[in-house]
Design a protein around this motif. Structure first.
Motif, PDB file in Angstrom:
ATOM      1  N   LEU A  52     -58.007   9.440 -41.768  1.00 25.09           N
ATOM      2  CA  LEU A  52     -58.675   9.906 -40.561  1.00 25.09           C
ATOM      3  C   LEU A  52     -58.936  11.407 -40.635  1.00 25.09           C
ATOM      4  CD1 LEU A  52     -59.727   9.482 -37.690  1.00 25.09           C
ATOM      5  CD2 LEU A  52     -57.389   9.750 -36.873  1.00 25.09           C
ATOM      6  N   ILE A  53     -57.935  12.158 -41.075  1.00 29.19           N
ATOM      7  CA  ILE A  53     -58.112  13.608 -41.205  1.00 29.19           C
ATOM      8  C   ILE A  53     -59.231  13.913 -42.196  1.00 29.19           C
ATOM      9  CG2 ILE A  53     -56.986  15.744 -41.938  1.00 29.19           C
ATOM     10  CD1 ILE A  53     -54.332  14.519 -41.022  1.00 29.19           C
ATOM     11  N   ASN A  54     -59.228  13.227 -43.333  1.00 28.06           N
ATOM     12  CA  ASN A  54     -60.259  13.457 -44.346  1.00 28.06           C
ATOM     13  C   ASN A  54     -61.648  13.081 -43.833  1.00 28.06           C
ATOM     14  OD1 ASN A  54     -58.256  14.305 -46.062  1.00 28.06           O
ATOM     15  ND2 ASN A  54     -58.143  12.399 -47.213  1.00 28.06           N
ATOM     16  N   LEU A  55     -61.734  12.036 -43.010  1.00 28.25           N
ATOM     17  CA  LEU A  55     -63.024  11.643 -42.449  1.00 28.25           C
ATOM     18  C   LEU A  55     -63.598  12.769 -41.595  1.00 28.25           C
ATOM     19  CD1 LEU A  55     -65.200   9.480 -41.835  1.00 28.25           C
ATOM     20  CD2 LEU A  55     -63.756   8.740 -39.915  1.00 28.25           C
ATOM     21  N   VAL A  56     -62.766  13.372 -40.772  1.00 30.63           N
ATOM     22  CA  VAL A  56     -63.229  14.482 -39.929  1.00 30.63           C
ATOM     23  C   VAL A  56     -63.694  15.648 -40.797  1.00 30.63           C
ATOM     24  CG1 VAL A  56     -62.551  16.160 -38.178  1.00 30.63           C
ATOM     25  CG2 VAL A  56     -61.712  13.809 -38.025  1.00 30.63           C
ATOM     26  N   VAL A  57     -62.905  16.004 -41.811  1.00 28.14           N
ATOM     27  CA  VAL A  57     -63.246  17.146 -42.656  1.00 28.14           C
ATOM     28  C   VAL A  57     -64.495  16.858 -43.490  1.00 28.14           C
ATOM     29  CG1 VAL A  57     -62.445  18.621 -44.542  1.00 28.14           C
ATOM     30  CG2 VAL A  57     -60.858  17.953 -42.727  1.00 28.14           C
ATOM     31  N   ASN A  58     -64.595  15.675 -44.066  1.00 23.65           N
ATOM     32  CA  ASN A  58     -65.744  15.346 -44.923  1.00 23.65           C
ATOM     33  C   ASN A  58     -67.052  15.329 -44.139  1.00 23.65           C
ATOM     34  OD1 ASN A  58     -64.212  15.116 -47.271  1.00 23.65           O
ATOM     35  ND2 ASN A  58     -63.809  12.947 -46.954  1.00 23.65           N
ATOM     36  N   THR A  59     -67.045  14.711 -42.962  1.00 24.73           N
ATOM     37  CA  THR A  59     -68.276  14.692 -42.174  1.00 24.73           C
ATOM     38  C   THR A  59     -68.635  16.087 -41.686  1.00 24.73           C
ATOM     39  OG1 THR A  59     -66.990  14.055 -40.210  1.00 24.73           O
ATOM     40  CG2 THR A  59     -68.067  12.300 -41.430  1.00 24.73           C
ATOM     41  N   GLY A  60     -67.634  16.881 -41.323  1.00 19.01           N
ATOM     42  CA  GLY A  60     -67.911  18.249 -40.899  1.00 19.01           C
ATOM     43  C   GLY A  60     -68.491  19.094 -42.013  1.00 19.01           C
ATOM     44  N   ARG A  61     -67.977  18.934 -43.224  1.00 20.69           N
ATOM     45  CA  ARG A  61     -68.461  19.720 -44.376  1.00 20.69           C
ATOM     46  C   ARG A  61     -69.881  19.312 -44.753  1.00 20.69           C
ATOM     47  NH1 ARG A  61     -68.811  18.069 -49.258  1.00 20.69           N
ATOM     48  NH2 ARG A  61     -67.384  16.328 -48.897  1.00 20.69           N
ATOM     49  N   VAL A  62     -70.140  18.006 -44.850  1.00 27.44           N
ATOM     50  CA  VAL A  62     -71.477  17.557 -45.234  1.00 27.44           C
ATOM     51  C   VAL A  62     -72.501  17.950 -44.175  1.00 27.44           C
ATOM     52  CG1 VAL A  62     -72.891  15.528 -45.717  1.00 27.44           C
ATOM     53  CG2 VAL A  62     -70.588  15.686 -46.667  1.00 27.44           C
ATOM     54  N   ASP A  63     -72.142  17.814 -42.911  1.00 30.47           N
ATOM     55  CA  ASP A  63     -73.020  18.220 -41.818  1.00 30.47           C
ATOM     56  C   ASP A  63     -73.385  19.700 -41.936  1.00 30.47           C
ATOM     57  OD1 ASP A  63     -73.671  17.447 -38.630  1.00 30.47           O
ATOM     58  OD2 ASP A  63     -73.223  19.556 -38.971  1.00 30.47           O
ATOM     59  N   TRP A  64     -72.407  20.531 -42.271  1.00 28.76           N
ATOM     60  CA  TRP A  64     -72.618  21.987 -42.353  1.00 28.76           C
ATOM     61  C   TRP A  64     -73.423  22.362 -43.589  1.00 28.76           C
ATOM     62  CZ3 TRP A  64     -70.444  25.719 -45.791  1.00 28.76           C
ATOM     63  CH2 TRP A  64     -70.639  27.041 -45.408  1.00 28.76           C
ATOM     64  N   GLN A  65     -73.185  21.686 -44.719  1.00 18.85           N
ATOM     65  CA  GLN A  65     -73.870  22.040 -45.965  1.00 18.85           C
ATOM     66  C   GLN A  65     -75.363  21.736 -45.902  1.00 18.85           C
ATOM     67  OE1 GLN A  65     -70.109  21.065 -48.952  1.00 18.85           O
ATOM     68  NE2 GLN A  65     -72.018  19.978 -49.182  1.00 18.85           N
ATOM     69  N   ASP A  66     -75.701  20.609 -45.326  1.00 17.66           N
ATOM     70  CA  ASP A  66     -77.092  20.175 -45.304  1.00 17.66           C
ATOM     71  C   ASP A  66     -77.683  20.518 -43.946  1.00 17.66           C
ATOM     72  OD1 ASP A  66     -78.792  17.457 -46.790  1.00 17.66           O
ATOM     73  OD2 ASP A  66     -79.537  18.660 -45.122  1.00 17.66           O
ATOM     74  N   ARG A  67     -78.488  21.568 -43.892  1.00 16.67           N
ATOM     75  CA  ARG A  67     -78.998  22.049 -42.609  1.00 16.67           C
ATOM     76  C   ARG A  67     -79.868  21.004 -41.916  1.00 16.67           C
ATOM     77  NH1 ARG A  67     -75.271  25.637 -41.619  1.00 16.67           N
ATOM     78  NH2 ARG A  67     -75.062  27.156 -43.304  1.00 16.67           N
ATOM     79  N   GLU A  68     -80.624  20.229 -42.687  1.00 22.03           N
ATOM     80  CA  GLU A  68     -81.465  19.216 -42.066  1.00 22.03           C
ATOM     81  C   GLU A  68     -80.608  18.125 -41.441  1.00 22.03           C
ATOM     82  OE1 GLU A  68     -84.326  17.710 -44.737  1.00 22.03           O
ATOM     83  OE2 GLU A  68     -85.312  19.643 -45.066  1.00 22.03           O
TER      84      GLU A  68
END
Length: 674
Positions: free
Chosen positions: A434-450
């Motif tokens: 669960l912790i990794n899911l939050v971090v992974n989605t947050g990171r991918v969301d931030w990296q890809d501006r679109e």
């Protein structure tokens, strides 16, 4: 959205039962209670005094009615009128932290498509610089910087191959994935002779790069270290280098940029069948910024699954190649059946430790597959080269594939509408997954501006925020540990959540904290967990003023000694207000302006005064916190350079606000003469 828990899953609550021995890994039964890597013997059915607790690592800390004493191999807790409790360390074998070049190359050259066997194109100048680094006899650090998919790992594999031939006297080691960083790990390195250590994927803001470099240098003072990372990880890398007494200018920075069109075309021709060479230039023009897309696109063309003539312009072709990346890499060499369900789940929960029952159960629920099917698919995906295993941890490789899988699972490719996948992942996830899911989605969301504009993280953050708002003090304290891990990638959302938490105090609760002990949690515990979130937010200059304002509000009446509490709000502010040995920082400019605002609104009864935050600006000296060993942090003093930038800050501060000087502080630094 209704909160998904009574007790938060990140605090150990489970929505699904852990798998039985027939359905995956399970802990070994023990007559003693177990937490982390320790087990408890004796009478644990007592209540700790106020302030005593045990943390998530399985350590016990005592105050109030409980006394904690340590001895080699054990910790004993003794309370008033209680039988002693002994926590006995369970030693376990240290896994090999480092890979030899042949082991690393075997891992990276496994798959038929995602493989680093293809010729390295257009990187001759980079290779020459890296080979000179390997042969350096004085020890140095270099940073290999490039976007995801631009070819950093391919450069590393070619470098490892070249070192064996060009510099046979150099012992090369590559840091494995999810390593255990302790003294024993560094004892595995060669202590004499030339040593080259390669560290890949060091861009995570929590990655302990400083400790690792310190341990390498202690093991072998002549070691050269090559660190590969994405551009967003540079500020973190520079901070970590300062903790081993290095300025960013002392580390060579090698940029891995887009391929020249000629080199990209050459790579495309190598992968394309002879009959398809006519597509090489079109493919190179569309994807020269990402060699991985060139290789994957050529494979699709060879199979007849992609016709470049159907796409108008390079941009449309690039988008299609990115969308199809998962299709071409997720098919193993012996079957045409894609393992998308498992790959997508791994991308959401990675890194996944297969010996963690909660993580394995999360995979089972999200994929709907029994353990024996998951095990078979994992083996096939490892053989295909798209899943990398190190000890018991697995992750999708390359990183770009993991990001593409998560985006594809969460969003319809044409409309961008949410598929509901992340909601299902939230229902399935428990524990670290669960912790990794939050971090992974947050990171991918931030990296890809679109993608960020479309709100990839929206369902996850909505769940997190609503669950947080409905939680009691214990649950909020645990949730903030998760928020702190993703705050760097989601600074605006994290700042808003902290602001809400400060305006809405938590309900107190007395809860079981393990070993049969209970502890009272109040809103004070929540407020003391907020600065770690705000510190991560404050590294972004555009959000620094907002984070600083909340830190000041938290800290102005906090009576705890700052030197004993690293996350004290005022200590965090003072860290940002300090000079470095190289002069002023952008954070000082922001803080001076903020303090001027606080002075005009400061309540007379506050325990601390705003100017105390800026006391480091008047310092004539300072100190660096430097890792000399992986387990030893040393404070090294330095004089603040008397250059114009430093003097301007000090003069502005002292002349404008000398009449507003706050409560005297015997520990404050001496004022600088202007």
């Amino acid at each position: 959205m209704t909160p998904l828990f009574r007790r938060p899953k990140w605090l150990g609550g489970a929505k699904h039962p852990a798998p039985s021995p027939a359905h995956g890994p399970t802990p070994v039964a023990s007559p003693a209670k177990s937490v982390g890597n320790v087990h408890v013997e004796g009478n644990a059915n007592r209540s700790l005094g106020a302030g005593a607790h045990h943390n998530n690592a399985g350590d016990l800390t005592g105050s109030g009615d409980a006394t904690v004493s340590q001895s080699p191999g054990a910790v004993t807790v003794t309370g008033i009128n209680t039988a002693p409790i002994t926590v006995i360390n369970q030693p376990r074998a240290q896994a090999n932290t480092w890979l030899a070049p042949d082991e690393y190359l075997k891992q990276m050259n496994r798959g038929p498509i995602y493989s680093h066997r293809w010729r390295l194109a257009g990187r001759a100048q980079i290779m020459n610089r890296l080979l000179s680094l390997a042969d350096n006899e004085e020890g140095s650090v270099a940073l290999l910087v490039g976007r995801g998919g631009v070819g950093k790992t391919r450069v590393l594999t070619a470098f490892c191959e070249a070192v064996e031939g060009a510099a046979p006297s150099v012992a090369a080691r590559i840091l494995g994935q999810n390593p255990e960083i302790n003294q024993e790990a560094f004892e595995q390195l060669p202590h004499e002779g030339k040593l080259l250590v390669v560290i890949d994927d060091a861009h995570d803001p929590t990655f302990p790069l400083g400790r690792i470099i310190a341990g390498i240098q202690e093991a072998n003072g002549a070691a050269n270290v090559l660190v590969a990372l994405r551009p967003y990880g540079l500020p973190h890398a520079h901070r970590e280098l300062s903790r081993v007494s290095m300025h960013s200018s002392e580390a060579a920075q090698i940029e891995v940029e887009d391929l020249e069109l000629e080199d990209a075309e050459s790579l495309a021709r190598e992968v394309l069948d002879d009959a398809n060479h006519g597509y090489a230039l079109r493919l190179a023009a569309a994807a020269r910024d990402c060699p991985l897309l060139i290789v994957a696109g050529a494979a699709l063309i060879n199979r007849g699954d992609l016709d470049p003539r159907r796409f108008e312009g390079e941009q449309h072709l690039h988008v299609e190649l990115t969308r199809r990346l998962a299709d071409v890499l997720a098919i193993d060499s012996n079957s045409t059946a894609p393992r998308h369900d498992l790959l997508s789940a791994l991308a959401a929960f990675q890194p996944v430790h297969l010996d963690d029952p909660a993580a394995f159960a999360s995979l089972e629920v999200l994929t709907g597959s029994p353990p024996e099917v998951l095990a078979s698919h994992l083996t096939a995906l490892e053989q295909a080269g798209v899943v990398l295993r190190h000890n018991t941890a697995v992750r999708v490789v390359p990183d770009l594939l993991g990001d593409a899988l998560l985006i594809k699972a969460a969003r319809h490719p044409g409309t961008g509408i949410a598929t509901g996948y992340l909601n299902r992942a939230l229902e399935a996830a428990q524990g670290k997954a669960l912790i990794n899911l939050v971090v992974n989605t947050g990171r991918v969301d931030w990296q890809d501006r679109e993608v960020s504009a479309n709100g990839l993280i929206d369902p996850v953050w909505t769940w997190l925020a609503e669950s947080f708002m409905a939680a009691d003090a214990q649950e909020r304290t645990g949730a903030l540990e998760v928020v702190a891990k993703v705050a760097f990638f989601q600074p605006r959302r994290a700042l808003e959540l902290v602001s809400w938490a400060m305006a809405h105090p938590s309900a107190p609760i007395t809860a079981d904290i393990g070993f049969g002990y209970k502890r009272a949690f109040t809103d004070d515990d929540v407020r003391q967990a907020l600065p770690s979130v705000l510190r991560a937010v404050a590294y972004h200059p555009e959000f620094h003023a907002g984070a600083a304002g909340l830190l000041w509000e938290l800290g102005r009446d906090d009576s705890r000694p700052t030197n004993q509490h690293p996350d004290h709000p005022l200590r965090v502010l003072e860290e940002f207000a300090g000079f470095t040995r190289f002069g002023p920082t952008v954070y000082q400019q922001i803080l001076v302006a903020q303090v001027e605002r606080w002075l005009g609104r400061q309540p007379a009864e506050s325990l601390h005064q705003p100017l105390s935050v800026l006391s480091p600006i008047l310092a004539t000296d300072g100190h660096d916190e430097v890792w000399h060993r992986p387990d030893t942090l040393t404070f090294i003093a330095y004089m603040v350079p008397p250059e114009p930038g430093c003097l301007n800050f000090a003069t502005r501060y002292s002349s404008s606000h000398s009449q507003s000087w706050g409560t005297p502080n015997s520990n404050a630094p001496r004022r600088r003469s202007s």
